[in-house]
Design an enzyme around this catalytic site. Structure first.
Site, mmCIF file in Angstrom:
data_model
loop_
_atom_site.group_PDB
_atom_site.id
_atom_site.type_symbol
_atom_site.label_atom_id
_atom_site.label_comp_id
_atom_site.label_asym_id
_atom_site.label_seq_id
_atom_site.Cartn_x
_atom_site.Cartn_y
_atom_site.Cartn_z
ATOM 1 N N CYS A 155 -12.296 79.812 -8.116
ATOM 2 C CA CYS A 155 -12.683 80.672 -9.238
ATOM 3 C C CYS A 155 -13.698 79.975 -10.142
ATOM 4 C CB CYS A 155 -11.451 81.170 -9.986
ATOM 5 S SG CYS A 155 -11.786 82.729 -10.827
ATOM 6 N N HIS A 186 -8.191 83.402 -5.857
ATOM 7 C CA HIS A 186 -7.172 82.366 -6.106
ATOM 8 C C HIS A 186 -6.234 82.215 -4.909
ATOM 9 C CE1 HIS A 186 -7.933 81.597 -10.396
ATOM 10 N NE2 HIS A 186 -8.385 82.844 -10.386
ATOM 11 N N GLU A 244 -4.322 79.878 -4.215
ATOM 12 C CA GLU A 244 -3.069 79.181 -4.549
ATOM 13 C C GLU A 244 -1.903 80.144 -4.725
ATOM 14 O OE1 GLU A 244 -5.655 79.577 -6.544
ATOM 15 O OE2 GLU A 244 -5.129 79.673 -8.669
HETATM 16 N N1 GLN Z 1 -13.964 82.047 -16.453
HETATM 17 C C1 GLN Z 1 -14.321 82.572 -15.194
HETATM 18 C C2 GLN Z 1 -14.409 84.083 -15.208
HETATM 19 O O1 GLN Z 1 -13.915 84.710 -16.100
HETATM 20 C C3 GLN Z 1 -13.385 82.107 -14.123
HETATM 21 C C4 GLN Z 1 -11.998 82.643 -14.255
HETATM 22 C C5 GLN Z 1 -10.976 81.841 -13.515
HETATM 23 O O2 GLN Z 1 -11.222 80.705 -13.121
HETATM 24 N N2 GLN Z 1 -9.791 82.400 -13.331
HETATM 25 O O3 GLN Z 1 -14.984 84.691 -14.321
#
Ligand code: GLN
Length: 544
Positions: free
Chosen positions: A381, A506, A508
């Site tokens: 992410c 994600h 994970e």
């Molecule tokens: N801050 C980034 C976004 O809003 C990544 C979000 C995250 O890592 N969950 O796209």
């Protein structure tokens, strides 16, 4: 409907979530279908807006619900996915009650905690149990018995037990048995007080799960039994474990499975733990050590990255090598060059998700080290987005490239807000959330890792790779090898690097002990391969 309620006493953070998950596993091992519901007595509607420092990781479910991290434990222990209705908060309950009141559903009655709020709680518990179609629903009550906040929930559960009648509900109370003084004496008084508190609410526990540093002696069990009015065999000792996945076996060894099935009038088949034990056996094989660096923002509170740590535990239980995670605070990196030197010796680097500007430059530098030294890298992410920023700056000659989240005036917003997110005002529940379909490029590294070209993964982000930079990123050596069905970039990889993968989603959240996530497994396998054939630029010495 059969219900097991897990409450907690004395202090929070006793591992109630692990206890609840483990109890679920005991029943599942007997072929009994289960589901779990978490009650969080705070006023937030969901965990999405909560600071990871206060509350640990926000766990995302398939349906996009931003939930308490215990939902992650449930999914991992049970090996089944849950939906947002499995996380009840006071905020959700009150919102439902107030909406009903505004609609006039209460026909002019005075709306009160009892019976309206408690009625709503019981209704939602019944609904979840029914929708899940499980034989047993476990209900974990967050917080500590005696808190004002959890009173309506405990009252509702007491009422429910009366309504369901004998043999339908079991109450499990988790408490702390501290060990104090020079001779290390186990103290039962906090447990006695906490059980008294519970009984004052009208709930008599069937089982007491005593947490503490050491196993309870038979004398201490007898004492708790006497003072708390439970049979000695229902006082269960769960001392701290080095691996949480050991807890179901610790409970099983004390007859908890039999006790619960007897209380609930369920058949008690011989439990099957074959795969679970195989996982634990491999976990302990210890065929060497791997040092994985994690560069993040909330490194002081490990719970903020719980699902990542668990994903590595799952890999360890699959490959039999000890995986040591080394936490780096991204903010320290730019001011402490020694840290970058240490990172060069890591066997792999993970840069997890995050929000905001703090620590971003440190993450850029860490990724640069992994790229330049051929260290296997997984960016998740924000880690993926920052990998794109790093490549734009150092590979595409765009020195001021950034994500517009950090620098809204950057001349090169490689990562920016796309359609659907511009102009979003509210923070709660407004990101791109939950499970989405992704198409992988045949023949790519990522497709090889998954062994297929269509995957579903969970998301939680607002920003995305800017289409205006696709060409320049590809020219700089980052291939786009995964896209959402509507064309958003989901995966970036670096073909000339031993293992350099960034993912917008994600992974994970989907890793389980019995089926580790392929990306974590591939990262660790790449680290092993590199360690076994050390390259001149990367001496494979352990981290300090
Ligand atoms: N801050 C980034 C976004 O809003 C990544 C979000 C995250 O890592 N969950 O796209």
């Amino acid at each position: 409907m059969k219900v097991i309620v897990v409450s907690g006493g004395v202090i929070s953070g006793l591992g109630k979530g692990i206890t609840t998950s483990s109890l679920g596993r005991l029943l599942k091992a007997r072929g009994i279908s289960v589901t779990i519901l978490k009650i969080d007595p705070y006023l937030n509607v969901d965990a999405g807006t909560m600071n990871p420092y206060q509350h640990g990781e926000v766990f995302v479910l398939d349906d996009g619900t931003e939930a308490d991290l215990d939902l992650g434990n449930y999914e991992r222990f049970l090996g089944q996915s849950l939906s947002g209705s499995h996380n009840l908060t006071t905020g959700k309950i009150y919102r439902a009650v107030i909406e009903k009141e505004r609609r006039g559903d209460y026909l002019g009655n005075t709306v009160q905690i009892i019976p309206h709020v408690t009625g709503e709680i019981k209704r939602l518990i019944r609904d979840v149990a029914q929708a899940a179609g499980a034989e047993v629903i476990l209900v974990e009550v967050g917080g500590t018995v005696g808190d004002i906040e959890s009173m309506p929930f405990l009252e509702a559960l007491r009422e429910l037990s009366y309504e369901l009648g004998e043999g339908h509900m079991a109450f499990v109370h988790t408490t702390l048995v501290p060990v104090v003084g020079p001779v290390g004496e186990a103290k039962t008084k906090p447990t006695q007080h906490s059980v008294r508190e519970l009984r004052a609410i009208g709930i008599r526990p069937n089982l007491i799960v005593a947490r503490g540093p050491a196993p309870l002696t038979p004398e201490i069990k007898a004492k708790i039994s006497l003072f708390c009015d439970v049979p000695p065999e229902a006082v269960i000792s769960v001392p701290d474990q080095s691996v949480i996945y050991e807890v179901p076996l610790v409970l099983e060894a004390q007859g908890v499975g039999q006790l619960l099935t007897r209380i609930l009038g369920l058949p008690d088949q011989t439990p099957d733990y074959a795969r679970w034990k195989e996982f634990l056996g491999t976990y302990r094989r210890n065929e060497g050590v791997l040092d994985v660096a994690v560069v993040g923002k909330y490194t002081e509170l490990r719970d903020a990255y719980l699902s990542h740590s668990e994903a590595f535990h799952h890999v360890q239980g699959h490959i039999g090598r000890e995986i040591r995670l080394h936490w780096y605070d991204a903010e320290d990196i730019p001011t402490n060059p020694a840290l970058l030197g240490r990172l060069e010796h890591a066997d792999a680097l993970l840069v997890p998700g995050g929000f905001g500007a703090r620590g971003v430059e440190g993450k850029v530098q860490a990724i640069e080290v992994a790229r330049a030294h051929g260290i296997p890298f997984l960016g998740v992410c924000y880690g993926f987005q920052i990998a794109a920023v790093e490549r734009a700056r150092n590979g595409a000659h765009l020195p001021r490239a950034n994500t517009s989240e950090v620098d809204p005036t950057t001349p090169d917003p490689v990562v920016c807000l796309l359609e659907g997110q511009e102009g979003v005002g509210e923070l709660g529940g407004t990101m791109r959330l939950g499970s989405q379909r992704i198409l992988l490029t045949p023949g790519s590294r990522v497709a090889e890792v998954y062994g297929r070209t269509e995957i579903w993964e969970r998301h939680r982000h607002r920003y995305e790779i800017n289409p205006a930079y696709f060409d320049r990123l590809e020219a700089a050596g980052l291939r786009i090898t995964g896209r959402s069905v509507d064309g958003r970039v989901e995966v970036l990889e670096s073909p000339e690097h031993p293992f350099f993968l960034g993912v917008q989603f994600h992974p994970e959240f989907l890793s389980r002990p019995e089926s580790p996530h392929p990306l974590y497994l591939a990262l660790v396998r790449a680290a092993i391969a590199r360690k076994e054939v050390p390259s001149p630029v990367s001496p494979s010495t352990a981290l300090a």
